[in-house]
Write an enzyme that holds these catalytic residues in place. Sequence first.
Site, PDB file in Angstrom:
ATOM      1  N   ARG A   1       0.916  -1.192  -0.051  1.00 25.77           N
ATOM      2  CA  ARG A   1      -0.004   0.213   0.105  1.00 25.77           C
ATOM      3  C   ARG A   1       0.962   1.149   0.048  1.00 25.77           C
ATOM      4  O   ARG A   1       1.935   1.185   0.199  1.00 25.77           O
ATOM      5  CB  ARG A   1      -0.952  -0.051   1.227  1.00 25.77           C
ATOM      6  CG  ARG A   1      -1.966  -1.097   1.116  1.00 25.77           C
ATOM      7  CD  ARG A   1      -2.862  -1.265   2.412  1.00 25.77           C
ATOM      8  NE  ARG A   1      -3.590  -0.119   2.764  1.00 25.77           N
ATOM      9  CZ  ARG A   1      -3.879   0.761   3.909  1.00 25.77           C
ATOM     10  NH1 ARG A   1      -3.181  -0.217   4.950  1.00 25.77           N
ATOM     11  NH2 ARG A   1      -4.365   1.552   4.107  1.00 25.77           N
TER      12      ARG A   1
ATOM     13  N   LYS B   1       3.772  -6.663  11.832  1.00 25.29           N
ATOM     14  CA  LYS B   1       3.142  -7.053  10.586  1.00 25.29           C
ATOM     15  C   LYS B   1       3.425  -8.294   9.961  1.00 25.29           C
ATOM     16  O   LYS B   1       4.616  -8.729  10.063  1.00 25.29           O
ATOM     17  CB  LYS B   1       3.381  -5.929   9.500  1.00 25.29           C
ATOM     18  CG  LYS B   1       2.489  -6.197   8.478  1.00 25.29           C
ATOM     19  CD  LYS B   1       2.231  -4.722   7.634  1.00 25.29           C
ATOM     20  CE  LYS B   1       1.687  -4.939   6.312  1.00 25.29           C
ATOM     21  NZ  LYS B   1       1.318  -3.712   5.865  1.00 25.29           N
TER      22      LYS B   1
ATOM     23  N   ARG C   1      -2.138   5.225  13.954  1.00 25.19           N
ATOM     24  CA  ARG C   1      -1.091   4.693  14.983  1.00 25.19           C
ATOM     25  C   ARG C   1      -1.611   4.709  16.404  1.00 25.19           C
ATOM     26  O   ARG C   1      -2.403   5.215  16.782  1.00 25.19           O
ATOM     27  CB  ARG C   1       0.027   5.923  14.911  1.00 25.19           C
ATOM     28  CG  ARG C   1       0.417   6.382  13.679  1.00 25.19           C
ATOM     29  CD  ARG C   1       1.790   5.742  13.259  1.00 25.19           C
ATOM     30  NE  ARG C   1       2.334   6.293  12.070  1.00 25.19           N
ATOM     31  CZ  ARG C   1       1.790   6.037  10.882  1.00 25.19           C
ATOM     32  NH1 ARG C   1       0.809   5.345  10.630  1.00 25.19           N
ATOM     33  NH2 ARG C   1       2.294   6.279   9.802  1.00 25.19           N
TER      34      ARG C   1
HETATM   35  C1  BTN Z   1       0.514  -3.825   2.124  1.00 22.33           C
HETATM   36  O1  BTN Z   1       1.320  -2.637   2.250  1.00 22.33           O
HETATM   37  O2  BTN Z   1       0.335  -3.878   3.532  1.00 22.33           O
HETATM   38  C2  BTN Z   1      -0.065  -4.562   1.295  1.00 22.33           C
HETATM   39  C3  BTN Z   1       0.830  -5.469   0.991  1.00 22.33           C
HETATM   40  C4  BTN Z   1       0.228  -6.451  -0.187  1.00 22.33           C
HETATM   41  C5  BTN Z   1       1.281  -7.808  -0.807  1.00 22.33           C
HETATM   42  C6  BTN Z   1       0.491  -8.688  -1.801  1.00 22.33           C
HETATM   43  S1  BTN Z   1       1.807  -9.682  -2.103  1.00 22.33           S
HETATM   44  C7  BTN Z   1       0.712 -10.090  -3.310  1.00 22.33           C
HETATM   45  C8  BTN Z   1      -0.131  -9.254  -4.141  1.00 22.33           C
HETATM   46  N1  BTN Z   1       0.926  -8.751  -5.037  1.00 22.33           N
HETATM   47  C9  BTN Z   1       1.393  -7.384  -4.962  1.00 22.33           C
HETATM   48  O3  BTN Z   1       2.333  -6.880  -5.514  1.00 22.33           O
HETATM   49  N2  BTN Z   1       0.874  -7.208  -3.655  1.00 22.33           N
HETATM   50  C10 BTN Z   1       0.087  -8.198  -3.126  1.00 22.33           C
END
Ligand code: BTN
Length: 324
Positions: A121, A186, A321
């Site tokens: 994100r 996380k 937060r």
């Molecule tokens: C975040 O920032 O918390 C979201 C992470 C999401 C990662 C997943 S891995 C599978 C899918 N493909 C990506 O490029 N991103 C999501």
Amino acid sequence: MKNFPYHLLILLSDQKIHSGEEIGLALGISRSAVWKQLRKIHNAGFNVSPLPGRGYLLDETVDLLDEAYIVRELEEKYALPCTVMTEIDSTNSYLLRALQVGSLPSGLSVVAEAQTAGRGRRGRQWVSPFAKNLYFSVNWNFQSGMSCIEGLSLVVGISIAEALREIGLQDVSVKWPNDIVVANKKLAGILLEVMGDPTGLCHVVIGVGLNVYMRAGQISGIDQEWTALQQLLDLKIKRSEMFVRLMHHLVNNLKKFERDGFAAFISAWDSYDAYRGQEVCILLGDRVVIGVASGVSNTGELLVSNDAGIQSFSSGEVSLRKRW
Ligand code: BTN
């Protein structure tokens, strides 16, 4: 990692000794290329021991995705198509590209051993080393536009947390809107991307990254505290089984969400809410709101109470937060 030598890792994954010559012949590469590839595998966090005069031995089991099992389980139990890949830039980008060319059924998924350009994100990268974690995306079609997907990202978070509790991870929770955390670290992230008509048929690509075997020291480039399943419990199931379980919860909940909306998930949310009742800071650009996290609204907005009353915040506009 770009150009990860996964053919060599797959060859070594039988945990037998392989000589440099045998590897070179099997992969059609020179001895010095074999050596370079072995270094890459070592640098990616796999223990490869050189045994003088004999060859190389991978000292650990590698939990590779079992394509036949995944495709069979999802097809037979849920009638869902799935593509299993060795490497892709990003499973989300893969489905978004496919949606530009034609339609896809709801529930179609893609899972990859590694991503070379995994996305998180807010434009962050998602570190995606080979065979260490789970990286997958699912397409879901909604007929009545963006307004009917309010709360969806929380439903995805609830689904992942449900599957994790089922395998014994009791203290997993969801940090609004959808970070899966254990003790504030996380464990998994969710990226939703929407395409199509904002008022009509739209497609949501739901991307999930779940840390499974990744260990600190093997990995750089993550700017927040993180953890992985293997650090948290005695992991008895393989990544392929974990993926099928995640899909089971996700697909069931997506069907329920389509039918009943987010309101049907409020009590589930309450049991996974990481910050409920705690003092939090909401960052709205350069404005900060301080208050007590008080659950979510019928559409999944975060509710925060303070002297000014109860305020609601939607996920696109704010960062949450904990107040220390
Ligand atoms: C975040 O920032 O918390 C979201 C992470 C999401 C990662 C997943 S891995 C599978 C899918 N493909 C990506 O490029 N991103 C999501």
